[in-house]
Design a protein around this motif. Structure first.
Motif, PDB file in Angstrom:
ATOM      1  N   THR A   3      31.807 -50.315 -21.915  1.00 37.52           N
ATOM      2  CA  THR A   3      31.266 -51.665 -22.101  1.00 37.52           C
ATOM      3  C   THR A   3      32.410 -52.655 -22.113  1.00 37.52           C
ATOM      4  O   THR A   3      33.330 -52.540 -22.915  1.00 37.52           O
ATOM      5  CB  THR A   3      30.479 -51.760 -23.423  1.00 37.52           C
ATOM      6  OG1 THR A   3      29.438 -50.793 -23.397  1.00 37.52           O
ATOM      7  CG2 THR A   3      29.880 -53.141 -23.587  1.00 37.52           C
ATOM      8  N   HIS A   4      32.353 -53.636 -21.222  1.00 34.61           N
ATOM      9  CA  HIS A   4      33.431 -54.598 -21.095  1.00 34.61           C
ATOM     10  C   HIS A   4      33.072 -55.870 -21.840  1.00 34.61           C
ATOM     11  O   HIS A   4      31.913 -56.306 -21.844  1.00 34.61           O
ATOM     12  CB  HIS A   4      33.690 -54.917 -19.619  1.00 34.61           C
ATOM     13  CG  HIS A   4      34.053 -53.688 -18.837  1.00 34.61           C
ATOM     14  ND1 HIS A   4      35.316 -53.168 -18.827  1.00 34.61           N
ATOM     15  CD2 HIS A   4      33.291 -52.868 -18.065  1.00 34.61           C
ATOM     16  CE1 HIS A   4      35.352 -52.082 -18.062  1.00 34.61           C
ATOM     17  NE2 HIS A   4      34.118 -51.888 -17.597  1.00 34.61           N
ATOM     18  N   ARG A 127      32.564 -51.836 -11.552  1.00 35.07           N
ATOM     19  CA  ARG A 127      33.930 -51.627 -12.008  1.00 35.07           C
ATOM     20  C   ARG A 127      34.136 -50.219 -12.564  1.00 35.07           C
ATOM     21  O   ARG A 127      35.272 -49.792 -12.738  1.00 35.07           O
ATOM     22  CB  ARG A 127      34.299 -52.679 -13.065  1.00 35.07           C
ATOM     23  CG  ARG A 127      33.500 -52.559 -14.349  1.00 35.07           C
ATOM     24  CD  ARG A 127      34.078 -53.453 -15.458  1.00 35.07           C
ATOM     25  NE  ARG A 127      33.817 -54.873 -15.176  1.00 35.07           N
ATOM     26  CZ  ARG A 127      34.782 -55.762 -14.982  1.00 35.07           C
ATOM     27  NH1 ARG A 127      36.045 -55.391 -15.002  1.00 35.07           N
ATOM     28  NH2 ARG A 127      34.487 -57.021 -14.783  1.00 35.07           N
ATOM     29  N   ASP A 128      33.038 -49.498 -12.840  1.00 38.86           N
ATOM     30  CA  ASP A 128      33.148 -48.145 -13.379  1.00 38.86           C
ATOM     31  C   ASP A 128      33.302 -47.080 -12.293  1.00 38.86           C
ATOM     32  O   ASP A 128      33.456 -45.894 -12.612  1.00 38.86           O
ATOM     33  CB  ASP A 128      31.910 -47.813 -14.226  1.00 38.86           C
ATOM     34  CG  ASP A 128      31.765 -48.744 -15.424  1.00 38.86           C
ATOM     35  OD1 ASP A 128      32.801 -49.143 -15.979  1.00 38.86           O
ATOM     36  OD2 ASP A 128      30.621 -49.072 -15.789  1.00 38.86           O
ATOM     37  N   LEU A 129      33.248 -47.473 -11.039  1.00 41.26           N
ATOM     38  CA  LEU A 129      33.338 -46.506  -9.943  1.00 41.26           C
ATOM     39  C   LEU A 129      34.814 -46.182  -9.705  1.00 41.26           C
ATOM     40  O   LEU A 129      35.505 -46.834  -8.918  1.00 41.26           O
ATOM     41  CB  LEU A 129      32.696 -47.075  -8.674  1.00 41.26           C
ATOM     42  CG  LEU A 129      31.207 -47.427  -8.786  1.00 41.26           C
ATOM     43  CD1 LEU A 129      30.697 -48.058  -7.498  1.00 41.26           C
ATOM     44  CD2 LEU A 129      30.384 -46.201  -9.145  1.00 41.26           C
ATOM     45  N   VAL A 130      35.300 -45.154 -10.397  1.00 46.72           N
ATOM     46  CA  VAL A 130      36.727 -44.811 -10.361  1.00 46.72           C
ATOM     47  C   VAL A 130      37.047 -43.774  -9.298  1.00 46.72           C
ATOM     48  O   VAL A 130      38.215 -43.491  -9.043  1.00 46.72           O
ATOM     49  CB  VAL A 130      37.192 -44.309 -11.745  1.00 46.72           C
ATOM     50  CG1 VAL A 130      37.075 -45.419 -12.774  1.00 46.72           C
ATOM     51  CG2 VAL A 130      36.373 -43.090 -12.175  1.00 46.72           C
ATOM     52  N   VAL A 134      30.094 -41.145  -6.648  1.00 47.60           N
ATOM     53  CA  VAL A 134      28.835 -41.896  -6.642  1.00 47.60           C
ATOM     54  C   VAL A 134      28.576 -42.500  -5.266  1.00 47.60           C
ATOM     55  O   VAL A 134      27.446 -42.483  -4.761  1.00 47.60           O
ATOM     56  CB  VAL A 134      28.860 -42.985  -7.729  1.00 47.60           C
ATOM     57  CG1 VAL A 134      27.612 -43.869  -7.634  1.00 47.60           C
ATOM     58  CG2 VAL A 134      28.953 -42.354  -9.113  1.00 47.60           C
ATOM     59  N   LEU A 135      29.611 -43.023  -4.629  1.00 47.49           N
ATOM     60  CA  LEU A 135      29.437 -43.649  -3.318  1.00 47.49           C
ATOM     61  C   LEU A 135      29.084 -42.623  -2.247  1.00 47.49           C
ATOM     62  O   LEU A 135      28.324 -42.923  -1.317  1.00 47.49           O
ATOM     63  CB  LEU A 135      30.710 -44.405  -2.931  1.00 47.49           C
ATOM     64  CG  LEU A 135      31.073 -45.592  -3.839  1.00 47.49           C
ATOM     65  CD1 LEU A 135      32.323 -46.287  -3.334  1.00 47.49           C
ATOM     66  CD2 LEU A 135      29.916 -46.572  -3.945  1.00 47.49           C
ATOM     67  N   PHE A 174      32.190 -61.206 -13.028  1.00 44.68           N
ATOM     68  CA  PHE A 174      31.937 -60.222 -14.077  1.00 44.68           C
ATOM     69  C   PHE A 174      32.068 -58.765 -13.641  1.00 44.68           C
ATOM     70  O   PHE A 174      32.550 -57.939 -14.395  1.00 44.68           O
ATOM     71  CB  PHE A 174      30.526 -60.442 -14.674  1.00 44.68           C
ATOM     72  CG  PHE A 174      30.383 -61.743 -15.398  1.00 44.68           C
ATOM     73  CD1 PHE A 174      31.060 -61.963 -16.584  1.00 44.68           C
ATOM     74  CD2 PHE A 174      29.587 -62.746 -14.890  1.00 44.68           C
ATOM     75  CE1 PHE A 174      30.928 -63.167 -17.264  1.00 44.68           C
ATOM     76  CE2 PHE A 174      29.455 -63.956 -15.556  1.00 44.68           C
ATOM     77  CZ  PHE A 174      30.131 -64.164 -16.747  1.00 44.68           C
ATOM     78  N   ASP A 175      31.594 -58.423 -12.455  1.00 40.54           N
ATOM     79  CA  ASP A 175      31.515 -56.997 -12.103  1.00 40.54           C
ATOM     80  C   ASP A 175      32.069 -56.774 -10.702  1.00 40.54           C
ATOM     81  O   ASP A 175      31.339 -56.781  -9.713  1.00 40.54           O
ATOM     82  CB  ASP A 175      30.065 -56.510 -12.200  1.00 40.54           C
ATOM     83  CG  ASP A 175      29.967 -54.990 -12.111  1.00 40.54           C
ATOM     84  OD1 ASP A 175      30.981 -54.313 -12.407  1.00 40.54           O
ATOM     85  OD2 ASP A 175      28.894 -54.489 -11.765  1.00 40.54           O
ATOM     86  N   GLN A 176      33.379 -56.567 -10.621  1.00 38.48           N
ATOM     87  CA  GLN A 176      34.029 -56.354  -9.333  1.00 38.48           C
ATOM     88  C   GLN A 176      34.114 -54.866  -8.996  1.00 38.48           C
ATOM     89  O   GLN A 176      34.161 -54.027  -9.899  1.00 38.48           O
ATOM     90  CB  GLN A 176      35.458 -56.928  -9.338  1.00 38.48           C
ATOM     91  CG  GLN A 176      35.552 -58.367  -9.780  1.00 38.48           C
ATOM     92  CD  GLN A 176      35.870 -58.508 -11.250  1.00 38.48           C
ATOM     93  OE1 GLN A 176      35.614 -57.586 -12.032  1.00 38.48           O
ATOM     94  NE2 GLN A 176      36.397 -59.653 -11.633  1.00 38.48           N
ATOM     95  N   LEU A 177      34.119 -54.558  -7.714  1.00 40.84           N
ATOM     96  CA  LEU A 177      34.449 -53.210  -7.258  1.00 40.84           C
ATOM     97  C   LEU A 177      35.971 -53.160  -7.159  1.00 40.84           C
ATOM     98  O   LEU A 177      36.569 -53.700  -6.228  1.00 40.84           O
ATOM     99  CB  LEU A 177      33.807 -52.922  -5.899  1.00 40.84           C
ATOM    100  CG  LEU A 177      34.040 -51.515  -5.321  1.00 40.84           C
ATOM    101  CD1 LEU A 177      33.477 -50.443  -6.243  1.00 40.84           C
ATOM    102  CD2 LEU A 177      33.426 -51.400  -3.928  1.00 40.84           C
TER     103      LEU A 177
END
Length: 697
Positions: A3-4, A127-130, A134-135, A174-177
């Motif tokens: 959670t950011h 931003r959680d796609l480390v 998932v992709l 707010f939510d960048q890749l």
């Protein structure tokens, strides 16, 4: 899930972009249509951007984004910021700003990604796609259900969208890749190997021939009846009061005169279309097939006059005596020379509307197919676009069309000119008689008649095929693999390029030869036009040369003797592959090895040319400064040139030329020198024919 702080704050406070003001215009700097309204602003939940899209085959729904379809407020703002960035800034790796339709298409991809994350990974943010786990799963889901041959193309398209999403991260609040998907690997490594050939399907010749013949029939024969019926409809739709001003006759007298006229002509009373049943509370069911509305118009009386009980009885008696006539309008129907009968019954208002739309479709088919235009280019045509000029030698009159090219050009398109053949000019002339607005191809008979056919044209193409089955059952369109062929606008350009490359001496329909189409098209496209048609034909010609080369190789393996150069090349390939009886060779590797030498192999009528510039006799007349990348077929000397490959399939054409040459000696007087030259030509042709016998042994 992580959670950011920014996310938590965004969930409790109004979402405000740090990169775009709420009143920022999203179409700033783009050329807009003259009738455009105000540009959408960043804070709007619906962006209607049709004003910035100038292609005539565009539908407004293609350029509209409804952001409220994204439920999550953070992702909704993310989608807005992404779209605004793409519309106003050139993204890294791109040469220009994308069209509004492209951005709308990317938004739809955004929605699919958000739905996937919400359903499969609740709470997970971009931003959680480390890593790519998932992709990878998203890619697999996106191509599920798609034909295997199309999956690499779709995976590559989605991969590019995700790359753009990473490259626009600095425009997201707010939510960048934050991680480059697949560490920047090339699309072909992520998506798989894509097929090299154009994926647009070619219309099979057995399907195209009756379809095009039907289109030509509509333009040359049916159009006269349809235009005449439209003129009749306009006359009979005039207000009755104005038409009968000063007329002393009563309504009943006019009806009696109409019935008597029908009796004298041997015609029945107009019948209502069989698929329309409009009950009337005053009319028995047995009388509902009588088309009282059309009778009122033809007799020039009001509807109330026809519905009067006494006149209903008059019509009932007339129908019982004279019978019913399908259609009922006065316009006579032309005879179809192939059947010796009228090509359809007489018109009524509904059938006239249907066939008017079919005529529009037929004109589109001829224009798009026999010009090589893209759909957007064909739909850009306007009344007055056709004109004629003399060819460079002043002998031939060339038909030309003015229109617009959009691909690779500025968003509003650039004016350009196409050289076309006579059937296209005929189709344009018909459309100019049909249209009453500022475009040739429009949605005739709809609420807004001046709207273009846009995204409905593919539907009309297939409805037209069904209509031909009714009008021309003697010339049916066959099924392909047990199913009706599904026509699309893209297929026409691909198909005519293929026919020119593979069948340069074939026939389109009637007396229209592809060779004539090719000459006309290339005179136009070789000039300033950027439509790119020659490159498409060249691509098809490369495929044709490869296929022909493969056929020759198979003949060589089967024992057919080949000219020395071909035999040497084929022997080298066979030995390198080990392509001997009893051994299976990888077809892909064989094709790859044959593709390169096939680039300089040119099939012909009297001979094939295995082109080698240093020994080509056809180049002897060309200045040395000019490039020597291809043979000059008009200067070919097949009996003398070492590049010439004369094969058994050329023998019928050689025999035909020998016969024609011998006839020259009998049909006109010649000098001794002329006769000697003709005899020498015959001997050279006979020598070529002897070569075909040698290679066949």
């Amino acid at each position: 899930m992580t959670t950011h702080p920014t996310t938590a704050a965004a969930n409790t406070a109004p979402l405000i972009s740090a990169h775009a003001a709420a009143d920022a215009l999203v179409l700033v700097g783009r050329p807009l249509r003259e009738d455009a309204g105000p540009s959408p602003r960043f804070g709007d939940d619906v962006w209607k951007m049709a004003a910035a899209y100038h292609l005539p085959n565009h539908h407004k729904g293609q350029s509209t984004i409804i952001f409220t379809t994204v439920e999550d407020p953070i992702w909704r703002l993310t989608a807005k910021e992404y779209a605004y960035s793409r519309l106003t800034k050139i993204t890294e790796g791109c040469k220009r700003l994308p069209s509004v339709v492209t951005v709308c298409r990317e938004f739809r991809e955004f929605r699919k990604l958000f739905v996937f994350l919400a359903e499969r990974h609740p709470g997970l943010r971009l931003r959680d796609l480390v890593d790519d786990t998932v992709l990878d799963a998203f890619l697999d889901e996106r191509v599920a259900g798609i034909k295997p041959e199309l999956q690499p193309q779709e995976r590559g398209r989605v991969k590019w969208f995700l790359t753009l999403l990473f490259r626009t991260r600095e425009s997201i609040t707010f939510d960048q890749l934050e991680r480059l998907p697949w560490t920047g690997r090339a699309s072909k490594h992520v998506a798989g190997i894509r097929p090299p050939e154009n994926m647009t399907r070619r219309i099979p010749p057995q399907v195209l021939a009756p379809y095009l013949r039907g289109a030509l029939f509509y333009v040359r024969i049916a159009s006269k009846d349809i235009l005449a019926a439209l003129a009749e409809q306009e006359r009979i739709n005039e207000p009755v009061g104005d038409a009968n001003k000063g007329h002393r006759g009563t309504g009943q007298a006019l009806l009696e005169a109409f019935i008597e006229r029908r009796r004298q002509e041997g015609r029945g009373m107009p019948a209502r279309p069989a698929d329309i049943n409009l009950p009337h509370k005053y009319t028995p069911a047995s009388d509902r097939r009588v088309n009282r509305t059309l009778i009122a118009k033809l007799a020039r009386v009001g509807d109330n006059t026809v519905d009067h009980p006494a006149n209903l009885e008059l019509l009932r008696q007339a129908a019982a005596e004279l019978g019913l006539e399908e259609g009922g309008m006065d316009t006579e129907i032309s005879i179809d020379e192939e059947t010796g009968r009228p090509w359809r019954p007489r018109f009524h208002s509904k059938s006239l509307l249907i066939d008017t739309r079919m005529l529009l479709t037929a004109c589109y088919v001829i224009t798009a197919y026999l010009s090589g235009m893209r759909d957007s280019e064909a739909q850009s045509l306007k009344p007055g676009c056709h004109f004629t000029t003399a060819s460079e030698d002043g002998i031939i009159e060339r038909h030309k069309l003015r229109g617009k090219v959009f691909k690779g050009r500025q968003s509003v398109g650039d004016e350009d000119t196409w050289v076309v053949i006579e059937p296209v000019a005929e189709a344009v002339a018909v459309m100019e008689s049909l249209t009453d607005c500022d475009r040739l191809f429009y949605r005739h008979g709809y609420r807004r008649d001046n709207d273009g056919v846009g995204t409905t044209i593919n539907h009309l193409l297939n409805v037209f095929a069904d209509r031909l089955a009714e009008v021309r059952p003697h010339d049916p369109i066959p099924l392909v693999d047990g199913e009706k062929w599904r026509f699309t606008t893209r297929q026409f350009r691909r198909t005519v390029a293929w026919h020119i490359a593979f069948q340069p001496f074939g026939v389109v329909a009637g007396k229209i030869q592809y060779k004539h189409v090719k000459v006309a098209m290339f005179e136009g496209y070789a000039g300033s036009s950027a439509s790119g048609f020659p490159s498409e034909v060249e691509g098809e010609q490369r495929l044709a040369r490869t296929e022909h080369f493969l056929d020759q190789y198979e003949d060589f393996k089967a024992g057919v003797r080949m000219p020395p150069r071909l035999a040497e090349q084929f022997a080298r390939i066979r030995d390198e592959l080990g392509d001997f009886p009893g051994r299976v060779v990888d077809p892909a590797r064989l094709r790859a090895m044959l593709t390169n030498p096939a680039r300089t192999y040119y099939p012909g009528v009297l001979n094939d040319c295995y082109f080698e510039p240093s020994t080509a006799l056809c180049l002897s007349r060309r200045p040395s400064a000019e490039p020597e990348a291809a043979p000059v077929m008009n200067h070919c000397q097949p009996a003398k040139c070492p590049n010439s490959c004369v094969l058994p399939q050329h023998r019928p054409a050689i025999d035909s030329v020998i016969d024609d040459t011998r006839k020259l000696l009998t049909i006109r007087p010649m000098t001794s020198l002329q006769k000697a030259a003709v005899h020498q030509q015959i001997e050279q042709l006979k020598h070529m024919r002897d070569q075909t016998e040698e290679t066949a042994r």
